[in-house]
Design a protein around this motif. Structure first.
Motif, PDB file in Angstrom:
ATOM      1  N   ILE A  86       0.855  -1.186   0.000  1.00 56.18           N
ATOM      2  CA  ILE A  86       0.000   0.000   0.000  1.00 56.18           C
ATOM      3  C   ILE A  86       0.895   1.241   0.000  1.00 56.18           C
ATOM      4  N   SER A  87       0.792   2.006  -1.066  1.00 54.15           N
ATOM      5  CA  SER A  87       1.592   3.225  -1.214  1.00 54.15           C
ATOM      6  C   SER A  87       0.856   4.408  -0.584  1.00 54.15           C
ATOM      7  N   THR A  88       1.565   5.517  -0.444  1.00 53.52           N
ATOM      8  CA  THR A  88       0.901   6.728   0.051  1.00 53.52           C
ATOM      9  C   THR A  88      -0.160   7.177  -0.955  1.00 53.52           C
ATOM     10  N   TYR A  89       0.117   6.988  -2.238  1.00 54.19           N
ATOM     11  CA  TYR A  89      -0.867   7.314  -3.281  1.00 54.19           C
ATOM     12  C   TYR A  89      -2.159   6.524  -3.067  1.00 54.19           C
ATOM     13  N   LYS A  90      -2.009   5.233  -2.787  1.00 55.41           N
ATOM     14  CA  LYS A  90      -3.181   4.380  -2.573  1.00 55.41           C
ATOM     15  C   LYS A  90      -3.921   4.782  -1.288  1.00 55.41           C
ATOM     16  N   LEU A  91      -3.166   5.134  -0.246  1.00 56.02           N
ATOM     17  CA  LEU A  91      -3.806   5.591   0.993  1.00 56.02           C
ATOM     18  C   LEU A  91      -4.714   6.780   0.719  1.00 56.02           C
ATOM     19  N   ILE A  92      -4.197   7.729  -0.052  1.00 52.05           N
ATOM     20  CA  ILE A  92      -4.941   8.957  -0.335  1.00 52.05           C
ATOM     21  C   ILE A  92      -6.092   8.701  -1.295  1.00 52.05           C
ATOM     22  N   ASN A  93      -5.838   8.005  -2.390  1.00 51.24           N
ATOM     23  CA  ASN A  93      -6.825   7.884  -3.454  1.00 51.24           C
ATOM     24  C   ASN A  93      -7.800   6.725  -3.314  1.00 51.24           C
ATOM     25  N   THR A  94      -7.402   5.662  -2.658  1.00 48.19           N
ATOM     26  CA  THR A  94      -8.305   4.520  -2.487  1.00 48.19           C
ATOM     27  C   THR A  94      -9.024   4.586  -1.148  1.00 48.19           C
ATOM     28  N   TYR A  95      -8.286   4.981  -0.110  1.00 49.67           N
ATOM     29  CA  TYR A  95      -8.842   4.971   1.243  1.00 49.67           C
ATOM     30  C   TYR A  95      -9.212   6.362   1.753  1.00 49.67           C
ATOM     31  N   ASN A  96      -9.100   7.375   0.879  1.00 52.73           N
ATOM     32  CA  ASN A  96      -9.440   8.760   1.225  1.00 52.73           C
ATOM     33  C   ASN A  96      -8.717   9.254   2.470  1.00 52.73           C
ATOM     34  N   PHE A  97      -7.469   8.826   2.638  1.00 56.93           N
ATOM     35  CA  PHE A  97      -6.683   9.263   3.779  1.00 56.93           C
ATOM     36  C   PHE A  97      -6.253  10.703   3.542  1.00 56.93           C
ATOM     37  N   ASN A  98      -6.307  11.508   4.577  1.00 55.18           N
ATOM     38  CA  ASN A  98      -6.032  12.935   4.485  1.00 55.18           C
ATOM     39  C   ASN A  98      -4.554  13.207   4.183  1.00 55.18           C
ATOM     40  N   LYS A  99      -4.305  14.022   3.144  1.00 55.63           N
ATOM     41  CA  LYS A  99      -2.932  14.355   2.745  1.00 55.63           C
ATOM     42  C   LYS A  99      -2.192  15.079   3.867  1.00 55.63           C
ATOM     43  N   GLY A 100      -2.891  15.964   4.568  1.00 59.52           N
ATOM     44  CA  GLY A 100      -2.279  16.715   5.665  1.00 59.52           C
ATOM     45  C   GLY A 100      -1.846  15.803   6.797  1.00 59.52           C
ATOM     46  N   THR A 101      -2.658  14.821   7.103  1.00 56.65           N
ATOM     47  CA  THR A 101      -2.310  13.861   8.153  1.00 56.65           C
ATOM     48  C   THR A 101      -1.101  13.048   7.735  1.00 56.65           C
ATOM     49  N   LEU A 102      -1.071  12.665   6.490  1.00 58.86           N
ATOM     50  CA  LEU A 102       0.074  11.915   5.966  1.00 58.86           C
ATOM     51  C   LEU A 102       1.349  12.754   6.067  1.00 58.86           C
ATOM     52  N   TYR A 103       1.226  14.040   5.785  1.00 57.08           N
ATOM     53  CA  TYR A 103       2.353  14.962   5.919  1.00 57.08           C
ATOM     54  C   TYR A 103       2.875  14.964   7.359  1.00 57.08           C
ATOM     55  N   HIS A 104       1.957  15.024   8.322  1.00 54.56           N
ATOM     56  CA  HIS A 104       2.348  15.015   9.734  1.00 54.56           C
ATOM     57  C   HIS A 104       3.015  13.695  10.120  1.00 54.56           C
ATOM     58  N   LEU A 105       2.523  12.610   9.605  1.00 55.79           N
ATOM     59  CA  LEU A 105       3.138  11.309   9.877  1.00 55.79           C
ATOM     60  C   LEU A 105       4.564  11.264   9.317  1.00 55.79           C
ATOM     61  N   LYS A 106       4.733  11.776   8.110  1.00 59.49           N
ATOM     62  CA  LYS A 106       6.059  11.774   7.492  1.00 59.49           C
ATOM     63  C   LYS A 106       7.049  12.609   8.292  1.00 59.49           C
ATOM     64  N   ARG A 107       6.563  13.667   8.928  1.00 60.63           N
ATOM     65  CA  ARG A 107       7.419  14.534   9.748  1.00 60.63           C
ATOM     66  C   ARG A 107       7.633  13.994  11.151  1.00 60.63           C
ATOM     67  N   GLY A 108       6.870  12.958  11.525  1.00 56.08           N
ATOM     68  CA  GLY A 108       6.983  12.398  12.867  1.00 56.08           C
ATOM     69  C   GLY A 108       6.223  13.192  13.909  1.00 56.08           C
ATOM     70  N   ASP A 109       5.263  13.994  13.468  1.00 54.27           N
ATOM     71  CA  ASP A 109       4.448  14.791  14.387  1.00 54.27           C
ATOM     72  C   ASP A 109       3.452  13.907  15.133  1.00 54.27           C
ATOM     73  N   ASN A 110       2.882  14.452  16.179  1.00 53.38           N
ATOM     74  CA  ASN A 110       1.833  13.746  16.912  1.00 53.38           C
ATOM     75  C   ASN A 110       0.563  13.691  16.072  1.00 53.38           C
ATOM     76  N   VAL A 111      -0.110  12.568  16.111  1.00 56.04           N
ATOM     77  CA  VAL A 111      -1.430  12.417  15.489  1.00 56.04           C
ATOM     78  C   VAL A 111      -2.343  11.777  16.519  1.00 56.04           C
ATOM     79  N   ASN A 112      -3.645  11.899  16.314  1.00 52.65           N
ATOM     80  CA  ASN A 112      -4.558  11.351  17.317  1.00 52.65           C
ATOM     81  C   ASN A 112      -4.742   9.842  17.162  1.00 52.65           C
ATOM     82  N   ILE A 113      -5.240   9.256  18.203  1.00 57.40           N
ATOM     83  CA  ILE A 113      -5.398   7.802  18.256  1.00 57.40           C
ATOM     84  C   ILE A 113      -6.380   7.299  17.197  1.00 57.40           C
TER      85      ILE A 113
END
Length: 70
Positions: free
Chosen positions: A21-48
């Protein structure tokens, strides 16, 4: 005593690779938020709820997504 806790999402990237599962697939197939993905890539805190959603998408356990660093 330092109470700072940080997180590593390295397990997430490894799990995504294992599951094909690529980041592209996360965003386009599973409607995962691009901003949240950005925070994950930076190692920022995200909610449970975000971590739970990733576990559901990847059909994995929380340890397969995040590691707590003390």
């Amino acid at each position: 005593m330092d109470n700072a806790v940080s997180f590593s999402y390295e397990p997430l990237w490894n799990t995504m690779k294992e599951k094909g599962i690529s980041t592209y697939k996360l965003i386009n197939t599973y409607n995962f938020n691009k901003g949240t993905l950005y925070h994950l890539k930076r190692g920022d805190n995200v909610n449970i709820a975000t971590l739970a959603a990733l576990c559901q998408i990847l059909e994995c356990r929380i340890e397969d997504v995040v590691t707590i660093l003390y």
